[in-house]
Scaffold this motif. Structure first.
Motif, PDB file in Angstrom:
ATOM      1  N   PRO A   1       0.851  -1.193   0.000  1.00 45.62           N
ATOM      2  CA  PRO A   1       0.000   0.000   0.000  1.00 45.62           C
ATOM      3  C   PRO A   1       0.891   1.249   0.000  1.00 45.62           C
ATOM      4  O   PRO A   1       2.030   1.214   0.471  1.00 45.62           O
ATOM      5  N   ALA A   2       0.377   2.347  -0.524  1.00 45.22           N
ATOM      6  CA  ALA A   2       1.164   3.575  -0.685  1.00 45.22           C
ATOM      7  C   ALA A   2       1.831   4.014   0.618  1.00 45.22           C
ATOM      8  O   ALA A   2       3.014   4.366   0.633  1.00 45.22           O
ATOM      9  N   ARG A   3       1.104   4.002   1.719  1.00 45.66           N
ATOM     10  CA  ARG A   3       1.668   4.463   3.000  1.00 45.66           C
ATOM     11  C   ARG A   3       2.819   3.578   3.450  1.00 45.66           C
ATOM     12  O   ARG A   3       3.838   4.050   3.933  1.00 45.66           O
ATOM     13  N   GLN A   4       2.640   2.273   3.278  1.00 46.58           N
ATOM     14  CA  GLN A   4       3.679   1.328   3.680  1.00 46.58           C
ATOM     15  C   GLN A   4       4.916   1.483   2.789  1.00 46.58           C
ATOM     16  O   GLN A   4       6.050   1.415   3.267  1.00 46.58           O
ATOM     17  N   LEU A   5       4.706   1.694   1.493  1.00 43.83           N
ATOM     18  CA  LEU A   5       5.821   1.912   0.572  1.00 43.83           C
ATOM     19  C   LEU A   5       6.565   3.186   0.956  1.00 43.83           C
ATOM     20  O   LEU A   5       7.792   3.199   1.014  1.00 43.83           O
ATOM     21  N   TYR A   6       5.817   4.254   1.240  1.00 46.30           N
ATOM     22  CA  TYR A   6       6.467   5.504   1.624  1.00 46.30           C
ATOM     23  C   TYR A   6       7.293   5.300   2.900  1.00 46.30           C
ATOM     24  O   TYR A   6       8.433   5.761   2.987  1.00 46.30           O
ATOM     25  N   ASP A   7       6.722   4.618   3.878  1.00 48.42           N
ATOM     26  CA  ASP A   7       7.445   4.381   5.138  1.00 48.42           C
ATOM     27  C   ASP A   7       8.723   3.580   4.897  1.00 48.42           C
ATOM     28  O   ASP A   7       9.761   3.860   5.501  1.00 48.42           O
ATOM     29  N   LEU A   8       8.666   2.598   3.991  1.00 46.60           N
ATOM     30  CA  LEU A   8       9.845   1.807   3.655  1.00 46.60           C
ATOM     31  C   LEU A   8      10.911   2.676   2.983  1.00 46.60           C
ATOM     32  O   LEU A   8      12.091   2.617   3.337  1.00 46.60           O
ATOM     33  N   LEU A   9      10.484   3.505   2.035  1.00 46.15           N
ATOM     34  CA  LEU A   9      11.423   4.404   1.355  1.00 46.15           C
ATOM     35  C   LEU A   9      12.028   5.399   2.338  1.00 46.15           C
ATOM     36  O   LEU A   9      13.230   5.694   2.295  1.00 46.15           O
ATOM     37  N   ASP A  10      11.206   5.900   3.248  1.00 45.18           N
ATOM     38  CA  ASP A  10      11.692   6.849   4.254  1.00 45.18           C
ATOM     39  C   ASP A  10      12.719   6.186   5.167  1.00 45.18           C
ATOM     40  O   ASP A  10      13.733   6.791   5.520  1.00 45.18           O
TER      41      ASP A  10
END
Length: 142
Positions: A77-86
């Motif tokens: 999911p977008a939020r999880q992907l963003y958190d991983l990238l962060d």
């Protein structure tokens, strides 16, 4: 556009429809840069919005060395992907910080050594200054 630039809108119709919309198309190495881009719209009480639209191919090139795989992008999911990238961004910054700290420590050692050389010169201690230069150039492999 970036730091110090506001996206100004003088179109009342656009403002009534929600204001300027920023589409951020790359993942910043610095979180502060990302926050700056987010803040370029909706300034001084005006309406505005923001979204991040990233290219899978670019993310894979940048983050493949840290384990990001093509099939994982589509599944997150977008939020999880963003958190991983962060998280990867933070790790990258920590590595950079450690490298800078190491270089700083080395520079401080060199500065201390150089000051001993200058002190020897100022005291007129040519023998000590000569020993410093000999040791310095031996350590450089010259």
């Amino acid at each position: 556009f970036g730091r110090g630039m506001d996206f100004m809108c003088h179109d009342d119709g656009l403002l009534e429809a929600g204001g300027v919309h920023i589409i951020h198309t790359f993942f910043c190495v610095d979180k502060s840069e990302e926050v700056q881009i987010q803040g370029r719209t909706a300034r001084q009480g005006k309406k505005g919005s923001y979204c991040m639209l990233l290219c899978d191919e670019d993310l894979l090139k940048r983050f493949a060395p840290v384990g990001l795989e093509e099939n994982s992008l589509a599944q997150l999911p977008a939020r999880q992907l963003y958190d991983l990238l962060d998280l990867h961004r933070q790790r990258f910054k920590n590595v950079q910080y450690a490298e800078v700290e190491g270089k700083l420590a080395k520079a401080q050692e060199q500065e201390a050594s150089t000051m001993k050389y200058f002190d020897a010169l100022l005291r007129g201690d040519a023998a000590r200054a000569k020993r410093f230069l000999e040791e310095h150039y031996k350590s450089k492999g010259s």
